[in-house]
Write a protein that holds these residues in place. Sequence first.
Motif, PDB file in Angstrom:
ATOM      1  N   THR A  71      29.266  33.610  24.616  1.00 56.20           N
ATOM      2  CA  THR A  71      28.222  33.415  25.623  1.00 56.20           C
ATOM      3  C   THR A  71      28.681  32.443  26.704  1.00 56.20           C
ATOM      4  N   CYS A  72      29.328  31.364  26.312  1.00 56.27           N
ATOM      5  CA  CYS A  72      29.846  30.404  27.298  1.00 56.27           C
ATOM      6  C   CYS A  72      30.919  31.051  28.169  1.00 56.27           C
ATOM      7  N   GLY A  73      31.726  31.926  27.573  1.00 55.02           N
ATOM      8  CA  GLY A  73      32.726  32.658  28.349  1.00 55.02           C
ATOM      9  C   GLY A  73      32.073  33.547  29.403  1.00 55.02           C
ATOM     10  N   LEU A  74      30.979  34.204  29.020  1.00 54.61           N
ATOM     11  CA  LEU A  74      30.243  35.032  29.984  1.00 54.61           C
ATOM     12  C   LEU A  74      29.704  34.182  31.123  1.00 54.61           C
ATOM     13  N   LEU A  75      29.172  33.007  30.814  1.00 54.10           N
ATOM     14  CA  LEU A  75      28.631  32.125  31.853  1.00 54.10           C
ATOM     15  C   LEU A  75      29.716  31.710  32.843  1.00 54.10           C
ATOM     16  N   LEU A  76      30.900  31.383  32.349  1.00 54.84           N
ATOM     17  CA  LEU A  76      31.990  30.991  33.245  1.00 54.84           C
ATOM     18  C   LEU A  76      32.476  32.177  34.077  1.00 54.84           C
ATOM     19  N   LEU A  77      32.505  33.360  33.484  1.00 52.36           N
ATOM     20  CA  LEU A  77      32.889  34.560  34.237  1.00 52.36           C
ATOM     21  C   LEU A  77      31.876  34.826  35.341  1.00 52.36           C
ATOM     22  N   PHE A  78      30.594  34.684  35.032  1.00 50.29           N
ATOM     23  CA  PHE A  78      29.549  34.897  36.036  1.00 50.29           C
ATOM     24  C   PHE A  78      29.655  33.855  37.147  1.00 50.29           C
ATOM     25  N   ALA A  79      29.925  32.602  36.787  1.00 55.08           N
ATOM     26  CA  ALA A  79      30.087  31.549  37.793  1.00 55.08           C
ATOM     27  C   ALA A  79      31.268  31.856  38.706  1.00 55.08           C
ATOM     28  N   PHE A  80      32.378  32.314  38.116  1.00 60.66           N
ATOM     29  CA  PHE A  80      33.558  32.651  38.908  1.00 60.66           C
ATOM     30  C   PHE A  80      33.266  33.812  39.848  1.00 60.66           C
ATOM     31  N   ALA A  81      32.510  34.798  39.360  1.00 63.94           N
ATOM     32  CA  ALA A  81      32.182  35.966  40.182  1.00 63.94           C
ATOM     33  C   ALA A  81      31.310  35.574  41.366  1.00 63.94           C
ATOM     34  N   THR A  82      30.255  34.806  41.126  1.00 63.87           N
ATOM     35  CA  THR A  82      29.344  34.449  42.231  1.00 63.87           C
ATOM     36  C   THR A  82      30.023  33.529  43.239  1.00 63.87           C
ATOM     37  N   SER A  83      31.029  32.761  42.796  1.00 61.98           N
ATOM     38  CA  SER A  83      31.724  31.894  43.741  1.00 61.98           C
ATOM     39  C   SER A  83      32.486  32.704  44.791  1.00 61.98           C
ATOM     40  N   CYS A  88      28.936  43.768  35.699  1.00 60.34           N
ATOM     41  CA  CYS A  88      28.466  43.247  36.985  1.00 60.34           C
ATOM     42  C   CYS A  88      29.404  42.163  37.506  1.00 60.34           C
ATOM     43  N   CYS A  89      29.855  41.277  36.616  1.00 61.26           N
ATOM     44  CA  CYS A  89      30.775  40.216  37.028  1.00 61.26           C
ATOM     45  C   CYS A  89      32.083  40.806  37.556  1.00 61.26           C
ATOM     46  N   VAL A  90      32.617  41.778  36.833  1.00 59.18           N
ATOM     47  CA  VAL A  90      33.867  42.422  37.257  1.00 59.18           C
ATOM     48  C   VAL A  90      33.669  43.132  38.593  1.00 59.18           C
ATOM     49  N   ALA A  91      32.519  43.804  38.752  1.00 58.55           N
ATOM     50  CA  ALA A  91      32.239  44.526  39.998  1.00 58.55           C
ATOM     51  C   ALA A  91      32.113  43.560  41.178  1.00 58.55           C
ATOM     52  N   ILE A  92      31.444  42.426  40.971  1.00 60.13           N
ATOM     53  CA  ILE A  92      31.292  41.436  42.047  1.00 60.13           C
ATOM     54  C   ILE A  92      32.654  40.921  42.491  1.00 60.13           C
ATOM     55  N   ILE A  93      33.519  40.598  41.528  1.00 63.71           N
ATOM     56  CA  ILE A  93      34.865  40.122  41.875  1.00 63.71           C
ATOM     57  C   ILE A  93      35.654  41.217  42.584  1.00 63.71           C
ATOM     58  N   ALA A  94      35.545  42.454  42.082  1.00 59.01           N
ATOM     59  CA  ALA A  94      36.294  43.568  42.661  1.00 59.01           C
ATOM     60  C   ALA A  94      35.867  43.857  44.094  1.00 59.01           C
ATOM     61  N   VAL A  95      34.605  43.588  44.423  1.00 58.36           N
ATOM     62  CA  VAL A  95      34.101  43.849  45.771  1.00 58.36           C
ATOM     63  C   VAL A  95      34.357  42.661  46.698  1.00 58.36           C
ATOM     64  N   PHE A  96      33.977  41.464  46.263  1.00 61.90           N
ATOM     65  CA  PHE A  96      33.984  40.324  47.178  1.00 61.90           C
ATOM     66  C   PHE A  96      35.338  39.638  47.300  1.00 61.90           C
ATOM     67  N   ALA A  97      36.181  39.699  46.277  1.00 62.14           N
ATOM     68  CA  ALA A  97      37.508  39.090  46.401  1.00 62.14           C
ATOM     69  C   ALA A  97      38.333  39.773  47.501  1.00 62.14           C
ATOM     70  N   PRO A  98      38.426  41.105  47.523  1.00 64.72           N
ATOM     71  CA  PRO A  98      39.208  41.745  48.596  1.00 64.72           C
ATOM     72  C   PRO A  98      38.631  41.514  49.991  1.00 64.72           C
ATOM     73  N   ILE A  99      37.313  41.596  50.132  1.00 65.99           N
ATOM     74  CA  ILE A  99      36.760  41.440  51.487  1.00 65.99           C
ATOM     75  C   ILE A  99      36.837  39.984  51.941  1.00 65.99           C
ATOM     76  N   ALA A 100      36.843  39.038  50.998  1.00 64.04           N
ATOM     77  CA  ALA A 100      37.044  37.637  51.374  1.00 64.04           C
ATOM     78  C   ALA A 100      38.467  37.426  51.876  1.00 64.04           C
ATOM     79  N   VAL A 101      39.428  38.050  51.200  1.00 67.89           N
ATOM     80  CA  VAL A 101      40.831  37.940  51.623  1.00 67.89           C
ATOM     81  C   VAL A 101      41.034  38.607  52.987  1.00 67.89           C
ATOM     82  N   VAL A 102      40.400  39.765  53.180  1.00 68.09           N
ATOM     83  CA  VAL A 102      40.493  40.442  54.483  1.00 68.09           C
ATOM     84  C   VAL A 102      39.920  39.560  55.584  1.00 68.09           C
ATOM     85  N   GLN A 103      38.787  38.924  55.315  1.00 66.13           N
ATOM     86  CA  GLN A 103      38.172  38.039  56.306  1.00 66.13           C
ATOM     87  C   GLN A 103      39.081  36.844  56.593  1.00 66.13           C
ATOM     88  N   TYR A 104      39.743  36.333  55.569  1.00 64.00           N
ATOM     89  CA  TYR A 104      40.683  35.219  55.751  1.00 64.00           C
ATOM     90  C   TYR A 104      41.847  35.658  56.654  1.00 64.00           C
TER      91      TYR A 104
END
Length: 265
Positions: free
Chosen positions: A141-153, A243-259
């Motif tokens: 459960t704690c692992g899930l919380l950290l994964l979710f925190a990493f995804a939303t960041s 959901c966490c994996v999907a958020i990272i898969a979507v927002f990580a690439p577009i954040a890098v593109v924006q950078y």
Amino acid sequence: MSVASVLRDGRVIARRNMLGVRRTPGALVTGVAQPVIFVLILGFVFADALGGDDYREFLIGGVLAQTLTFNSSFTAVYLAKDLQTGLIDRFRALPMSRVGVILGRTTSDLLTNTISIVVVIACGLAIGWRVHADLGSVVLTCGLLLLFAFATSWIGAFIALTARSVEVAQSLGLLWLFPVCFVSGAFVSADMLPGPLRVVAEWNPVTAVATAVRRGFGNEPPSGFAVGHGWPADNALLYATLCCVAIIAVFAPIAVVQYRRISKR
């Protein structure tokens, strides 16, 4: 650039950000005070109307999901601050990985999120919340919380790179948080919401995380609470992870593109 280089640069940036937190601990005040306020207000002002002591046990899973979602605004604000002060311009002038720069920010913010998790758990124990599960379930459960925190960041990182100013990043970073957190099953059962809001809440990642955390800690809903049904509720841990994996898969690439777009200006 190789994966090893990306990880190395990310580690360097993360260490720099963590040193900044250590030297200015006041930056953690919001991340610590906010969950305490939510636990106390919801645990004592509204708890008697929603189930008393049983609701306090139900509450903690929702506060954990809500707190980690809100903490994404820290990523947005501090990355926007680095952009505004010109620090990112210095990084761009160095042979550093673009992904590594953002990865360092999102990774270092796991420190803030870890502290928030500890604070919420401590507050929960103080008001009568208890864990009714084995150690393996708690660790998962704690692992899930950290994964979710990493995804939303990563959402916060994208907002910062889009806004590029602290004021705008702060506004945009909070604008989406309230509907996402409160049109969910974080504090009440999703089945208690009317019509379309119930459907939104059932599929809301915050609901899935809150539900998975409650089950992982062995916390049952109060007597009289409607129990959620449907695929997201029945498979909360799996759905929350997807959901966490999907958020990272979507927002990580577009954040890098924006950078990269910023780098070309």
